[in-house]
Design an enzyme around this catalytic site. Structure first.
Site, short mmCIF file in Angstrom:
data_model
loop_
_atom_site.label_atom_id
_atom_site.label_comp_id
_atom_site.label_asym_id
_atom_site.label_seq_id
_atom_site.Cartn_x
_atom_site.Cartn_y
_atom_site.Cartn_z
N HIS A 194 64.21 -21.64 -0.26
CA HIS A 194 62.82 -21.18 -0.21
C HIS A 194 62.69 -19.78 0.38
O HIS A 194 61.73 -19.07 0.09
CB HIS A 194 61.97 -22.17 0.60
N HIS A 245 58.98 -16.47 14.83
CA HIS A 245 58.98 -17.92 14.63
C HIS A 245 60.32 -18.51 15.06
O HIS A 245 61.34 -17.82 15.10
CB HIS A 245 58.66 -18.32 13.19
#
Length: 313
Positions: A115, A179
C-alpha cells in the site's frame, strides 16, 4: 521535458478506522483536486518514490533503495492487487544512469510492492496500470537507514535523468508525515517476529488478516494514554513542510535519524520519499514553486496527513 510533483501521505487504515465524516470529506476533496491535476497533466511517465512495510523487502537482503523493472502489488489493506505498468527498458536505463553517477542503487526484476506504493497510484490515477511507472522503493522502516543526504542525492540524480527525457513526467512521493504504527523492530524481537522480519514474504491470508487487525487496534487507541506508540507531531510536520516550501533541501543533510524517531515516530522516516521527490524536481528544472495543499493530524489513520504539489518556476 515537463515535470510536476505530488507528495502525499498514505494510510492503510483508510476505510478501516476512519475519522469523523467531515475529515473524510476534506481529504476526499483534496484528493479529487489532485486527481484532476494529474488528469489534466496526462503524464507519459510516473516516477514514484515509496516505502515498503515488510511486504516486498526483508532483512535477508535489505537495500537502502531499489528500482524495479517489474512490480506487483500484494493487495494489502484494501488496495488493488496485480502488476504495475512498469516501463522496463526505461527503468533499466535509469538504474544505469544512477549507478554511473555514484549512487549505489539496487535493482529488482520482480518486486512486490504494498500500500505504501499502490494507494497513492490508485488515489491519483484510479488504477495501477493507467500510466507507465518506475517505482523506486526507499527503506524507511527497517533500521539502519541511509543518511538523509544520500536520499537527497538519489533524488538529484533521478531528476538529472528526467531532464534528459522528452516526456511529461509526474514525480510522486508517498508516506509520512509523523506517525508510528505498530511495526516491530528486529532488535530484541521474539524469534517468530524476527523470522518474519528476515524472510516473511507471501504470508498466508490468515497471517495478513491478523497483521491488519493489529494495525486497526492500534489506530483505535492511537494518540490516547492507552497507546505506547509515539504520538503525531504536528509541529514537526509543519516545519518539514515549510522546509520544502522554502526549497531548503540541503537542510535535510543535518537530519538526525534518532531525533526524528523520538520526536515524530519511527515511521516518520517515510518522508524520505518526499525528500527524494523534491530533490528530483529541483535537479530537473532548477527552482520550483511548491504548495501546501492540505495538512491535518489524523489519529484514526495513524498519520500526520499531508498533501503537497510543486512545479518548476
Amino acid at each position: 521535458m515537463t515535470i510536476k510533483l505530488k507528495c502525499l501521505s498514505h494510510t492503510p487504515l483508510r476505510g478501516l478506522n476512519d475519522p469523523a465524516p467531515e475529515v473524510i470529506a476534506e481529504v476526499d476533496a483534496v484528493l479529487a483536486r489532485a486527481r484532476a491535476d494529474v488528469e489534466a497533466f496526462d503524464p507519459e511517465l510516473i516516477v514514484i518514490f515509496a516505502p515498503d512495510h515488510y511486504n516486498g523487502l526483508f532483512y535477508d537482503l535489505m537495500p537502502p533503495f531499489v528500482i524495479a523493472t517489474a512490480a506487483k502489488s500484494v493487495g494489502d489493506y484494501m488496495t488493488l492487487p496485480g502488476p504495475l505498468s512498469v516501463e522496463r527498458d526505461l527503468a533499466l536505463e535509469l538504474a544505469r544512469f544512477i549507478l554511473d553517477h555514484d549512487v549505489d542503487i539496487s535493482l529488482s526484476h520482480r518486486l512486490q510492492v504494498d500500500h505504501g506504493c499502490t494507494q497513492t497510484l490508485e488515489e491519483l490515477t484510479g488504477s495501477l496500470t493507467r500510466y507507465p511507472v518506475i517505482p523506486i522503493i526507499i527503506n524507511s522502516v527497517a533500521p539502519p537507514f541511509a543518511p538523509y543526504r544520500r536520499i537527497r542525492r538519489l533524488g538529484e540524480v533521478v531528476g538529472q535523468f528526467i531532464a534528459t527525457l522528452d516526456k511529461r513526467v509526474l514525480v510522486l512521493g508517498t508516506g509520512g508525515l509523523s506517525h508510528e504504527p505498530p511495526v516491530p523492530l528486529l532488535e530484541g524481537a521474539p524469534e517468530a517476529i524476527g523470522e518474519f522480519l528476515i524472510c516473511g514474504r507471501n504470508p498466508t491470508p490468515e497471517a495478513r488478516a491478523a497483521r491488519q487487525e493489529r494495525t486497526i487496534a492500534a489506530g483505535k487507541i492511537y494518540g490516547t494514554e492507552l497507546s505506547a506508540q509515539t504520538p503525531l507531531n504536528a509541529e514537526w510536520d509543519q516545519a518539514f513542510i515549510d522546509l520544502l516550501l522554502d526549497a531548503r533541501l540541503d537542510a535535510v543533510d543535518d537530519f538526525s535519524i534518532e531525533e526524528i524517531s523520538k520526536e515524530a515516530g519511527r515511521s516518520t522516516h517515510e518522508v524520505r520519499t518526499w525528500v527524494a521527490a523534491f530533490a528530483a524536481l529541483a535537479a530537473a528544472r532548477g527552482g520550483y514553486s511548491a504548495h501546501r495543499d492540505y495538512y491535518r493530524p489524523i489519529n484514526e489513520w495513524i498519520a500526520g496527513y499531508g498533501v503537497m504539489s510543486a512545479e518548476p518556476r
